[in-house]
Design a protein around this motif. Structure first.
Motif, PDB file in Angstrom:
ATOM      1  N   PHE A  40       0.828  -1.220   0.000  1.00 47.92           N
ATOM      2  CA  PHE A  40       0.000   0.000   0.000  1.00 47.92           C
ATOM      3  C   PHE A  40       0.857   1.263   0.000  1.00 47.92           C
ATOM      4  N   TYR A  41       2.071   1.161   0.584  1.00 48.46           N
ATOM      5  CA  TYR A  41       2.758   2.381   0.991  1.00 48.46           C
ATOM      6  C   TYR A  41       3.773   2.896  -0.021  1.00 48.46           C
ATOM      7  N   ASP A  42       3.330   3.204  -1.242  1.00 49.59           N
ATOM      8  CA  ASP A  42       4.171   4.030  -2.114  1.00 49.59           C
ATOM      9  C   ASP A  42       3.896   5.486  -1.713  1.00 49.59           C
ATOM     10  N   ALA A  51      -3.988  10.768   5.366  1.00 47.88           N
ATOM     11  CA  ALA A  51      -5.349  11.327   5.324  1.00 47.88           C
ATOM     12  C   ALA A  51      -6.309  10.462   6.146  1.00 47.88           C
ATOM     13  N   ILE A  52      -6.139   9.144   6.102  1.00 47.96           N
ATOM     14  CA  ILE A  52      -6.971   8.239   6.911  1.00 47.96           C
ATOM     15  C   ILE A  52      -6.852   8.597   8.392  1.00 47.96           C
ATOM     16  N   CYS A  53      -5.615   8.880   8.817  1.00 46.81           N
ATOM     17  CA  CYS A  53      -5.375   9.165  10.246  1.00 46.81           C
ATOM     18  C   CYS A  53      -6.118  10.401  10.726  1.00 46.81           C
ATOM     19  N   GLU A  57     -13.893   8.986  11.409  1.00 42.83           N
ATOM     20  CA  GLU A  57     -14.201   7.588  11.758  1.00 42.83           C
ATOM     21  C   GLU A  57     -12.967   6.811  12.221  1.00 42.83           C
ATOM     22  N   TYR A  58     -11.782   7.249  11.800  1.00 48.30           N
ATOM     23  CA  TYR A  58     -10.573   6.468  12.104  1.00 48.30           C
ATOM     24  C   TYR A  58     -10.020   6.921  13.462  1.00 48.30           C
ATOM     25  N   TYR A  59     -10.484   6.246  14.514  1.00 52.79           N
ATOM     26  CA  TYR A  59     -10.173   6.639  15.895  1.00 52.79           C
ATOM     27  C   TYR A  59      -8.759   6.250  16.365  1.00 52.79           C
ATOM     28  N   GLY A 164       0.690   2.679  16.719  1.00 53.40           N
ATOM     29  CA  GLY A 164      -0.252   2.651  15.592  1.00 53.40           C
ATOM     30  C   GLY A 164      -0.967   1.339  15.382  1.00 53.40           C
ATOM     31  N   SER A 165      -0.676   0.323  16.199  1.00 46.51           N
ATOM     32  CA  SER A 165      -1.247  -1.014  16.006  1.00 46.51           C
ATOM     33  C   SER A 165      -0.836  -1.620  14.674  1.00 46.51           C
ATOM     34  N   THR A 166       0.337  -1.233  14.193  1.00 51.84           N
ATOM     35  CA  THR A 166       0.875  -1.866  12.991  1.00 51.84           C
ATOM     36  C   THR A 166       1.082  -3.357  13.232  1.00 51.84           C
ATOM     37  N   ALA A 207     -14.646   2.646  10.829  1.00 51.94           N
ATOM     38  CA  ALA A 207     -13.256   3.119  10.736  1.00 51.94           C
ATOM     39  C   ALA A 207     -12.598   2.704   9.426  1.00 51.94           C
ATOM     40  N   TYR A 208     -13.102   1.623   8.819  1.00 49.70           N
ATOM     41  CA  TYR A 208     -12.509   1.120   7.574  1.00 49.70           C
ATOM     42  C   TYR A 208     -13.461   1.293   6.375  1.00 49.70           C
ATOM     43  N   ASN A 209     -14.566   2.016   6.619  1.00 50.59           N
ATOM     44  CA  ASN A 209     -15.523   2.325   5.546  1.00 50.59           C
ATOM     45  C   ASN A 209     -15.945   3.783   5.696  1.00 50.59           C
ATOM     46  N   VAL A 214     -11.875   7.647   1.595  1.00 49.71           N
ATOM     47  CA  VAL A 214     -10.403   7.696   1.584  1.00 49.71           C
ATOM     48  C   VAL A 214      -9.812   6.287   1.732  1.00 49.71           C
ATOM     49  N   THR A 215     -10.432   5.470   2.596  1.00 55.00           N
ATOM     50  CA  THR A 215      -9.934   4.098   2.775  1.00 55.00           C
ATOM     51  C   THR A 215     -10.112   3.287   1.490  1.00 55.00           C
ATOM     52  N   ALA A 216     -11.225   3.529   0.791  1.00 63.49           N
ATOM     53  CA  ALA A 216     -11.441   2.866  -0.504  1.00 63.49           C
ATOM     54  C   ALA A 216     -10.341   3.269  -1.491  1.00 63.49           C
ATOM     55  N   GLU A 253     -10.914  -7.323   7.717  1.00 58.34           N
ATOM     56  CA  GLU A 253     -10.327  -7.777   6.457  1.00 58.34           C
ATOM     57  C   GLU A 253     -10.631  -6.748   5.381  1.00 58.34           C
ATOM     58  N   MET A 254      -9.636  -6.420   4.601  1.00 57.25           N
ATOM     59  CA  MET A 254      -9.877  -5.571   3.428  1.00 57.25           C
ATOM     60  C   MET A 254      -9.637  -6.411   2.180  1.00 57.25           C
ATOM     61  N   HIS A 255     -10.556  -6.225   1.247  1.00 54.45           N
ATOM     62  CA  HIS A 255     -10.471  -6.926  -0.029  1.00 54.45           C
ATOM     63  C   HIS A 255     -10.762  -5.944  -1.155  1.00 54.45           C
ATOM     64  N   THR A 281      -6.362  -7.838   0.570  1.00 49.38           N
ATOM     65  CA  THR A 281      -5.239  -6.908   0.613  1.00 49.38           C
ATOM     66  C   THR A 281      -4.709  -6.620   2.015  1.00 49.38           C
ATOM     67  N   GLU A 282      -5.530  -6.845   3.053  1.00 51.44           N
ATOM     68  CA  GLU A 282      -5.045  -6.508   4.402  1.00 51.44           C
ATOM     69  C   GLU A 282      -5.860  -7.201   5.472  1.00 51.44           C
ATOM     70  N   ASN A 283      -5.176  -7.572   6.558  1.00 50.18           N
ATOM     71  CA  ASN A 283      -5.846  -7.890   7.818  1.00 50.18           C
ATOM     72  C   ASN A 283      -5.421  -6.848   8.826  1.00 50.18           C
TER      73      ASN A 283
HETATM   74  C1  AVI Z   1      -1.173   0.909   9.502  1.00 49.32           C
HETATM   75  N1  AVI Z   1      -2.296   0.122   9.988  1.00 49.32           N
HETATM   76  C2  AVI Z   1      -2.208  -0.053  11.448  1.00 49.32           C
HETATM   77  C3  AVI Z   1      -3.619   0.581   9.534  1.00 49.32           C
HETATM   78  C4  AVI Z   1      -4.742  -0.286  10.146  1.00 49.32           C
HETATM   79  O1  AVI Z   1      -5.674   0.286  10.687  1.00 49.32           O
HETATM   80  O2  AVI Z   1      -4.633  -1.517  10.096  1.00 49.32           O
HETATM   81  C5  AVI Z   1      -3.727   0.562   8.021  1.00 49.32           C
HETATM   82  C6  AVI Z   1      -5.098   0.887   7.525  1.00 49.32           C
HETATM   83  N2  AVI Z   1      -5.800   0.172   6.695  1.00 49.32           N
HETATM   84  C7  AVI Z   1      -6.962   0.732   6.454  1.00 49.32           C
HETATM   85  N3  AVI Z   1      -7.041   1.830   7.172  1.00 49.32           N
HETATM   86  C8  AVI Z   1      -5.881   1.952   7.834  1.00 49.32           C
END
Ligand code: AVI
Length: 321
Positions: A40-42, A51-53, A57-59, A164-166, A207-209, A214-216, A253-255, A281-283
């Protein structure tokens, strides 16, 4: 892992692109399809993540910052005088700045990141803000093995910082492995670890929708990046962002879901997608305080104080190495 530092930037870039190409080829071949969230991170993806941060919704980001602000004196007391901070991933300088401001004579700051460019930028910013601080960036993939410079003479504890819960973006096996490797380089010191907590699925879902999409865009940028760097022909408008909470597995899960029957070409090889077929794409794992402590103890840490917000959305753990 240190190779990237030795290669000239164009050569390092080529090596990174080859890795992406190999992983994308594998992702398109296996069923169910999945690829590591690290892609994701280019530059564009990092911008979108920033921007998500900021999204309402993204707490996680704002909650972790509030915990850090509120408990920085206690955290700094755990660190003790002349501690050095090893940050896994050169994040935004805001979080580590809160720690440095509260610490008694921080000895050194060692940010570790796979991107030399990102590192140079955050090192420069911190040197500007803390002229007396010894800032020593380390270009490495901290999910592999790790070599760090020796502790400075007269330095206090070495404290790892992984906010960041990475850790939630790792598989459980990767998370355990990361903690074991971190434990080795921090032996005698500690790890300050941020972990997002299990909560009302509706809050997680939002938080993921996010409403602004932006998350999309962040999720879809993976396909755009692949088209840019690998010459694939993903039709972005034919893929939909999907994020949901998988409660039994305690993870978002993101798909990317194919909106129709279609095919994608990579290096002359066509790969068919059925309608509704997904690329995972992500858990993003969520933790209980006790679950995270148990995981850390399995990796050899001794779990210490935990700081959370009043609504218990997010947690910061002091783990003795
Ligand atoms: C970097 N990481 C902790 C974010 C998360 O919430 O898992 C990445 C992210 N994916 C979608 N929104 C944010």
């Amino acid at each position: 892992p240190m190779d990237q530092e030795l290669l000239a930037p164009p050569a390092a870039q080529e090596a990174a692109t080859r890795g992406f190409a190999a992983d994308m080829a594998r992702a398109l071949t296996v069923h169910p399809r999945s690829i590591s969230p690290k892609y994701f991170y280019d530059a564009r993806g990092s911008q979108l993540f920033d921007a998500i941060c900021e999204l309402p919704e993204y707490y996680p980001t704002r909650t972790e910052l509030a915990i850090l602000r509120r408990h920085a004196p206690e955290i700094a007391a755990q660190m003790g005088p002349r501690a050095e901070i090893v940050e896994f991933g050169a994040g935004s300088c805001v979080k580590v700045g809160l720690l440095l401001d509260a610490m008694e004579q921080p000895a050194r700051y060692l940010p570790i990141d796979i991107s030399g460019e990102h590192l140079a930028a955050s090192a420069a910013e911190l040197r500007g803000r803390y002229p007396a601080l010894d800032v020593q960036p380390v270009v490495a993939d901290y999910t592999q093995r790790l070599l760090l410079p020796a502790l400075l003479p007269g330095a206090g504890r070495r404290v790892g910082f992984f906010p960041g819960s990475t850790i939630g973006n790792f598989t459980p096996a990767e998370a355990l492995h990361f903690l074991q490797v971190a434990g080795q380089v921090l032996r005698g010191g500690a790890l300050l670890l941020g972990a997002d907590l299990v909560k009302d699925p509706a809050v997680l879902h939002a938080a993921y929708n996010d409403a602004q999409g932006v998350t999309a865009a962040f999720n879809l940028n993976l396909l755009a990046r692949s088209n840019r760097e690998l010459g694939t022909d993903f039709a972005l408008e034919q893929f939909a962002h999907s994020a949901f909470y998988n409660a039994p597995l305690q993870r978002i899960e993101m798909h990317l879901v194919s909106r129709c029957r279609q095919q994608v070409t990579l290096d002359g090889q066509a790969h068919a997608f059925d309608e509704g077929e997904t690329l995972h794409t992500e858990n993003s794992y969520k933790f209980t305080v006790d679950g995270l402590r148990a995981l850390a103890e399995r990796a050899g840490f001794r779990a210490g104080p935990v700081w959370t917000d009043p609504q218990r959305m997010f947690s910061l753990h002091w783990l003795q190495a």
